[in-house]
Design a protein around this motif. Structure first.
Motif, PDB file in Angstrom:
ATOM      1  N   VAL A 230      11.643   5.660   4.697  1.00 25.19           N
ATOM      2  CA  VAL A 230      10.783   4.836   5.565  1.00 25.19           C
ATOM      3  C   VAL A 230      11.544   3.741   6.306  1.00 25.19           C
ATOM      4  O   VAL A 230      10.964   3.013   7.107  1.00 25.19           O
ATOM      5  N   GLY A 231      12.849   3.619   6.054  1.00 22.01           N
ATOM      6  CA  GLY A 231      13.610   2.518   6.639  1.00 22.01           C
ATOM      7  C   GLY A 231      13.597   2.482   8.150  1.00 22.01           C
ATOM      8  O   GLY A 231      13.408   1.420   8.766  1.00 22.01           O
ATOM      9  N   ALA A 232      13.806   3.639   8.795  1.00 22.87           N
ATOM     10  CA  ALA A 232      13.816   3.674  10.256  1.00 22.87           C
ATOM     11  C   ALA A 232      12.457   3.262  10.810  1.00 22.87           C
ATOM     12  O   ALA A 232      12.376   2.546  11.822  1.00 22.87           O
ATOM     13  N   GLY A 233      11.390   3.684  10.139  1.00 22.07           N
ATOM     14  CA  GLY A 233      10.048   3.298  10.569  1.00 22.07           C
ATOM     15  C   GLY A 233       9.799   1.813  10.407  1.00 22.07           C
ATOM     16  O   GLY A 233       9.163   1.179  11.265  1.00 22.07           O
ATOM     17  N   ALA A 234      10.312   1.232   9.330  1.00 24.03           N
ATOM     18  CA  ALA A 234      10.150  -0.199   9.099  1.00 24.03           C
ATOM     19  C   ALA A 234      10.872  -1.015  10.163  1.00 24.03           C
ATOM     20  O   ALA A 234      10.350  -2.034  10.657  1.00 24.03           O
ATOM     21  N   ILE A 235      12.070  -0.574  10.520  1.00 26.07           N
ATOM     22  CA  ILE A 235      12.838  -1.265  11.563  1.00 26.07           C
ATOM     23  C   ILE A 235      12.086  -1.204  12.896  1.00 26.07           C
ATOM     24  O   ILE A 235      11.995  -2.200  13.632  1.00 26.07           O
ATOM     25  N   LYS A 236      11.514  -0.041  13.191  1.00 32.29           N
ATOM     26  CA  LYS A 236      10.738   0.114  14.423  1.00 32.29           C
ATOM     27  C   LYS A 236       9.491  -0.758  14.388  1.00 32.29           C
ATOM     28  O   LYS A 236       9.160  -1.424  15.383  1.00 32.29           O
ATOM     29  N   ASP A 237       8.799  -0.773  13.241  1.00 31.48           N
ATOM     30  CA  ASP A 237       7.590  -1.596  13.111  1.00 31.48           C
ATOM     31  C   ASP A 237       7.893  -3.073  13.306  1.00 31.48           C
ATOM     32  O   ASP A 237       7.076  -3.821  13.857  1.00 31.48           O
ATOM     33  N   ALA A 238       9.061  -3.496  12.840  1.00 29.87           N
ATOM     34  CA  ALA A 238       9.441  -4.911  12.940  1.00 29.87           C
ATOM     35  C   ALA A 238       9.912  -5.280  14.342  1.00 29.87           C
ATOM     36  O   ALA A 238      10.056  -6.468  14.658  1.00 29.87           O
ATOM     37  N   GLY A 239      10.163  -4.272  15.168  1.00 31.26           N
ATOM     38  CA  GLY A 239      10.602  -4.535  16.525  1.00 31.26           C
ATOM     39  C   GLY A 239      12.013  -5.088  16.613  1.00 31.26           C
ATOM     40  O   GLY A 239      12.324  -5.867  17.526  1.00 31.26           O
ATOM     41  N   VAL A 240      12.878  -4.685  15.680  1.00 35.29           N
ATOM     42  CA  VAL A 240      14.258  -5.167  15.692  1.00 35.29           C
ATOM     43  C   VAL A 240      15.203  -3.989  15.897  1.00 35.29           C
ATOM     44  O   VAL A 240      14.809  -2.824  15.790  1.00 35.29           O
ATOM     45  N   ASP A 241      16.441  -4.293  16.201  1.00 41.02           N
ATOM     46  CA  ASP A 241      17.454  -3.260  16.421  1.00 41.02           C
ATOM     47  C   ASP A 241      18.654  -3.572  15.543  1.00 41.02           C
ATOM     48  O   ASP A 241      19.547  -4.324  15.930  1.00 41.02           O
ATOM     49  N   VAL A 242      18.652  -3.021  14.331  1.00 38.47           N
ATOM     50  CA  VAL A 242      19.749  -3.258  13.393  1.00 38.47           C
ATOM     51  C   VAL A 242      20.173  -1.921  12.797  1.00 38.47           C
ATOM     52  O   VAL A 242      19.365  -0.997  12.678  1.00 38.47           O
ATOM     53  N   PRO A 243      21.433  -1.771  12.425  1.00 36.87           N
ATOM     54  CA  PRO A 243      21.899  -0.520  11.822  1.00 36.87           C
ATOM     55  C   PRO A 243      21.306  -0.323  10.430  1.00 36.87           C
ATOM     56  O   PRO A 243      20.997  -1.285   9.726  1.00 36.87           O
ATOM     57  N   PHE A 244      21.201   0.942  10.043  1.00 37.22           N
ATOM     58  CA  PHE A 244      20.516   1.306   8.807  1.00 37.22           C
ATOM     59  C   PHE A 244      21.249   2.459   8.132  1.00 37.22           C
ATOM     60  O   PHE A 244      21.593   3.452   8.766  1.00 37.22           O
ATOM     61  N   GLY A 245      21.512   2.316   6.854  1.00 41.49           N
ATOM     62  CA  GLY A 245      22.106   3.385   6.061  1.00 41.49           C
ATOM     63  C   GLY A 245      21.413   3.469   4.719  1.00 41.49           C
ATOM     64  O   GLY A 245      20.784   2.499   4.273  1.00 41.49           O
ATOM     65  N   GLY A 246      21.512   4.617   4.047  1.00 40.89           N
ATOM     66  CA  GLY A 246      20.804   4.742   2.777  1.00 40.89           C
ATOM     67  C   GLY A 246      21.300   5.881   1.922  1.00 40.89           C
ATOM     68  O   GLY A 246      22.458   6.312   2.035  1.00 40.89           O
ATOM     69  N   PHE A 247      20.398   6.379   1.081  1.00 41.24           N
ATOM     70  CA  PHE A 247      20.736   7.385   0.077  1.00 41.24           C
ATOM     71  C   PHE A 247      19.740   8.536   0.111  1.00 41.24           C
ATOM     72  O   PHE A 247      18.594   8.386   0.512  1.00 41.24           O
ATOM     73  N   ASP A 248      20.206   9.688  -0.345  1.00 41.57           N
ATOM     74  CA  ASP A 248      19.385  10.862  -0.612  1.00 41.57           C
ATOM     75  C   ASP A 248      19.045  11.627   0.666  1.00 41.57           C
ATOM     76  O   ASP A 248      19.410  11.232   1.769  1.00 41.57           O
ATOM     77  N   LEU A 249      18.329  12.727   0.472  1.00 42.81           N
ATOM     78  CA  LEU A 249      17.969  13.595   1.580  1.00 42.81           C
ATOM     79  C   LEU A 249      16.472  13.885   1.562  1.00 42.81           C
ATOM     80  O   LEU A 249      15.888  14.155   0.515  1.00 42.81           O
ATOM     81  N   ALA A 250      15.890  13.821   2.723  1.00 39.61           N
ATOM     82  CA  ALA A 250      14.534  14.263   2.982  1.00 39.61           C
ATOM     83  C   ALA A 250      14.512  14.622   4.459  1.00 39.61           C
ATOM     84  O   ALA A 250      15.413  14.230   5.216  1.00 39.61           O
ATOM     85  N   VAL A 251      13.507  15.355   4.882  1.00 38.25           N
ATOM     86  CA  VAL A 251      13.433  15.738   6.292  1.00 38.25           C
ATOM     87  C   VAL A 251      13.433  14.507   7.177  1.00 38.25           C
ATOM     88  O   VAL A 251      14.116  14.451   8.209  1.00 38.25           O
ATOM     89  N   GLU A 252      12.669  13.475   6.752  1.00 33.97           N
ATOM     90  CA  GLU A 252      12.598  12.244   7.546  1.00 33.97           C
ATOM     91  C   GLU A 252      13.964  11.563   7.642  1.00 33.97           C
ATOM     92  O   GLU A 252      14.318  10.999   8.685  1.00 33.97           O
ATOM     93  N   ILE A 253      14.706  11.582   6.555  1.00 33.47           N
ATOM     94  CA  ILE A 253      16.044  10.970   6.547  1.00 33.47           C
ATOM     95  C   ILE A 253      16.977  11.744   7.474  1.00 33.47           C
ATOM     96  O   ILE A 253      17.706  11.164   8.288  1.00 33.47           O
ATOM     97  N   ALA A 254      16.951  13.066   7.377  1.00 31.97           N
ATOM     98  CA  ALA A 254      17.805  13.884   8.241  1.00 31.97           C
ATOM     99  C   ALA A 254      17.446  13.682   9.711  1.00 31.97           C
ATOM    100  O   ALA A 254      18.336  13.594  10.568  1.00 31.97           O
TER     101      ALA A 254
END
Length: 318
Positions: A230-254
């Motif tokens: 959900v990280g990319a969605g949270a960044i979009k919801d917050a209206g900010v532009d910051v880099p994001f990295g994380g762990f694991d695999l899911a379709v949304e992550i890919a």
């Protein structure tokens, strides 16, 4: 020539004579229980279960998969019940460094093979009686991701980054978060964290609100499959532009990595975390072979250049 032919014939007969005994031993039934610390709704564990089931089919193992639903009391009960039913081995996610010590040690003392997978005691073999661990070196992976993002995005002394954690006290969060914190500390970068929980919608809202509350955050690190999904969605919801990295695999992550909304994810190859413990339990029970640690996080870094090769396999082998 005749002697050679006769010797070869005798050797072949001797080999044939021992095959039935070997095959009989190979078919001796083995019973194993796999205990996953969350519930069946967490998609990350689908490849784990597939790997375990594939190994069970290959090695003739009667496999029982149980879920602890993030309840340490239930997980201890499941361990004790498995021992009471006479299993040969238990594969268990050691999501706490303290909560399962007694029940795992009791299982080993009772002659049960116990292999940790996915999560390990933070002290490894020194902190728990489990005989092997199959999973990612989570501290090292957090440290690698932290350093890669420092280098890629020019994070520097005085900056602040955000590292939300689903279950902050869980061993995976402590280890991965600890690796990220070490990388940041070496560069004078502050790390903010928050309990995000396991519900995706709630986690996304918590993360977005934290980003809105602190506009000085320079990067976001997901700690597990939920925050990374959900990280990319949270960044979009917050209206900010910051880099994001994380762990694991899911379709949304890919999808996020492929689109550039996410820099990279650290894949821990969950299929292997299911396959190897069950295979090792079978070999230990049948042949007395000693279980060994397996680092499934080798080559874990998946960025935009690599994600397409694994995306079709998400949910099965990845």
């Amino acid at each position: 020539m005749k002697l050679t032919t006769k010797a070869a014939l005798l050797a072949g007969c001797a080999l044939f004579a021992i095959v039935p005994a070997a095959l009989a031993q190979d078919q001796e039934p083995v019973k194993a229980t796999m205990i996953i610390y969350l519930d069946p709704s967490v998609q990350f564990f689908n490849p784990v279960v597939k790997g375990a089931q594939d190994a069970a089919a290959a090695f003739n193992v009667d496999l029982d998969v149980q879920y602890a639903n993030n309840d340490p009391v239930r997980q201890n009960d499941l361990i004790e019940s498995a021992v009471a039913t006479g299993v040969d081995g238990i594969a268990v996610a050691i999501s706490s460094s303290d909560a399962f010590d007694d029940s795992i040690c009791a299982a080993v003392e009772a002659g049960v093979v116990v292999i940790g997978f996915n999560n390990d005691d933070l002290e490894g073999a020194e902190g728990n009686c489990r005989q092997a661990y199959v999973g990612m070196n989570e501290f090292d992976s957090g440290y690698e991701l932290g350093n890669r993002m420092i280098d890629k995005f020019g994070l520097k002394e005085g900056d602040t980054v955000f590292n939300p954690r689903e279950i902050p006290e869980a061993s995976f969060a402590v280890a991965r978060g600890g690796g990220i914190e070490k990388a940041m500390a070496e560069h004078g970068i502050k790390v903010e964290t928050v309990r995000a929980g396991l519900d995706p919608a709630e986690a996304q809202n918590i993360m977005a609100q934290a980003l809105i509350a602190n506009p000085d955050i320079k990067a976001v690190f997901g700690t597990g499959s939920v925050t990374s999904t959900v990280g990319a969605g949270a960044i979009k919801d917050a209206g900010v532009d910051v880099p994001f990295g994380g762990f694991d695999l899911a379709v949304e992550i890919a999808d996020a990595v492929e689109s550039g909304a996410m820099f990279a994810t650290m894949d821990q190859q969950p299929y292997l975390q299911g396959y190897y413990p069950i295979a090792q339990i079978a070999m230990a029970a049948r042949y007395g072979l000693t279980p060994t640690d397996v680092d499934t996080g080798q080559g874990a870094f998946l960025d935009q250049a690599r994600i397409a090769t694994v995306k079709p396999l998400i949910g099965t082998y990845r």
